[in-house]
Design a protein around this motif. Sequence first.
Motif, PDB file in Angstrom:
ATOM      1  N   TYR A  42       0.729  -1.077   0.078  1.00  0.00           N
ATOM      2  CA  TYR A  42       0.045   0.147   0.082  1.00  0.00           C
ATOM      3  C   TYR A  42       0.769   1.185  -0.112  1.00  0.00           C
ATOM      4  N   GLY A  43       0.421   2.399  -0.318  1.00  0.00           N
ATOM      5  CA  GLY A  43       1.024   3.587  -0.312  1.00  0.00           C
ATOM      6  C   GLY A  43       0.485   4.734  -1.204  1.00  0.00           C
ATOM      7  N   PRO A  44       1.075   5.907  -1.147  1.00  0.00           N
ATOM      8  CA  PRO A  44       0.397   7.156  -2.156  1.00  0.00           C
ATOM      9  C   PRO A  44       1.171   6.843  -3.597  1.00  0.00           C
ATOM     10  N   LEU A  54      -1.131  13.431 -10.884  1.00  0.00           N
ATOM     11  CA  LEU A  54      -2.091  12.220 -10.405  1.00  0.00           C
ATOM     12  C   LEU A  54      -1.556  12.093  -8.877  1.00  0.00           C
ATOM     13  N   ALA A  55      -2.367  12.086  -7.946  1.00  0.00           N
ATOM     14  CA  ALA A  55      -2.162  11.915  -6.602  1.00  0.00           C
ATOM     15  C   ALA A  55      -3.322  11.134  -6.089  1.00  0.00           C
ATOM     16  N   GLY A  56      -2.891  10.174  -5.248  1.00  0.00           N
ATOM     17  CA  GLY A  56      -4.007   9.226  -4.621  1.00  0.00           C
ATOM     18  C   GLY A  56      -3.347   8.166  -3.727  1.00  0.00           C
ATOM     19  N   HIS A  57      -4.078   7.047  -3.682  1.00  0.00           N
ATOM     20  CA  HIS A  57      -3.541   6.057  -2.982  1.00  0.00           C
ATOM     21  C   HIS A  57      -3.726   4.783  -3.684  1.00  0.00           C
ATOM     22  N   HIS A  73      -6.582  -2.089  -5.806  1.00  0.00           N
ATOM     23  CA  HIS A  73      -7.245  -0.836  -5.850  1.00  0.00           C
ATOM     24  C   HIS A  73      -6.356   0.334  -5.662  1.00  0.00           C
ATOM     25  N   SER A  74      -7.032   1.629  -6.451  1.00  0.00           N
ATOM     26  CA  SER A  74      -6.130   2.667  -6.547  1.00  0.00           C
ATOM     27  C   SER A  74      -7.250   3.712  -6.673  1.00  0.00           C
ATOM     28  N   THR A  75      -7.376   4.856  -5.895  1.00  0.00           N
ATOM     29  CA  THR A  75      -8.299   5.916  -6.411  1.00  0.00           C
ATOM     30  C   THR A  75      -7.320   7.198  -6.115  1.00  0.00           C
ATOM     31  N   GLN A  90     -10.532   5.326 -10.702  1.00  0.00           N
ATOM     32  CA  GLN A  90     -10.128   4.132 -10.065  1.00  0.00           C
ATOM     33  C   GLN A  90      -9.849   3.123 -10.670  1.00  0.00           C
ATOM     34  N   ILE A  91      -8.974   2.530 -10.226  1.00  0.00           N
ATOM     35  CA  ILE A  91      -8.431   1.133 -10.550  1.00  0.00           C
ATOM     36  C   ILE A  91      -8.881   0.076  -9.729  1.00  0.00           C
ATOM     37  N   SER A  92      -9.632  -1.223 -10.310  1.00  0.00           N
ATOM     38  CA  SER A  92      -9.954  -2.013  -9.560  1.00  0.00           C
ATOM     39  C   SER A  92     -10.187  -3.462 -10.207  1.00  0.00           C
TER      40      SER A  92
END
Length: 227
Positions: A42-44, A54-57, A73-75, A90-92
């Motif tokens: 996990y991370g930013p 682009l910025a998220g987690h 998963h990434s948003t 979102q990537i899922s």
Amino acid sequence: MITYTNFFRILSTFVIAAALLSLTGAHTQALSGSITDYKFGYGPIASINNDWILAGHWMGYHNPSNLTDSGFHSTFDMVMKNGSAPHMHQISNATVSDVKMDGNNSIIQGSVEITMKDGPVSNVPTNWTISNNNTLAIDLDPSKINNHFGESPIYGLVLTPDKEMKIMNKMMEDSKFMDQWIPLMMQNMMSTLNMNGENISSMPQMMNHSISNNTMEMNMENNTVIP
């Protein structure tokens, strides 16, 4: 100062625990076998791609003995450098087909679903490259998404509870910053959450409800997850 510092340590522990629980707890019913069999991350995300920021987690896991047992998963927000055209992706629904090692780098191959303006796009070929357990590069097939993210990977960091605690401990060394920031953070938190007497009194019930719906316990001292 002691009270604020202790509060910050407790808060940071819950923040880390929440990140890990959101990674693992949401998939508890889908996971098979011992939790120690899985590779978690996990991370930013903090990447500049052409004229876009682009910025998220991100969060992800896979079972080396059964690659079909995996998830990612990434948003993240996406906005132009001049601050215009902000939007979110979102990537899922990730599937992993292969995992290879190249020295200290892990290369994970699979596919994902990505939310786009006209609707989600499924089965987008994707490579995840984790370098020295410190950085993540998400390489999406640009032909499937109209080259929306450019031809360069989306980059992020790979965090661990230990890394996050080191960052927070470093921050706490600046006593002047801490003396001002902690009160401001508390005021902002109370204002944002609108924590009146009713909300505060309901917090124990909310926490108990959350714990009862999660079958996992966290051992933060050893950085392990115990089923």
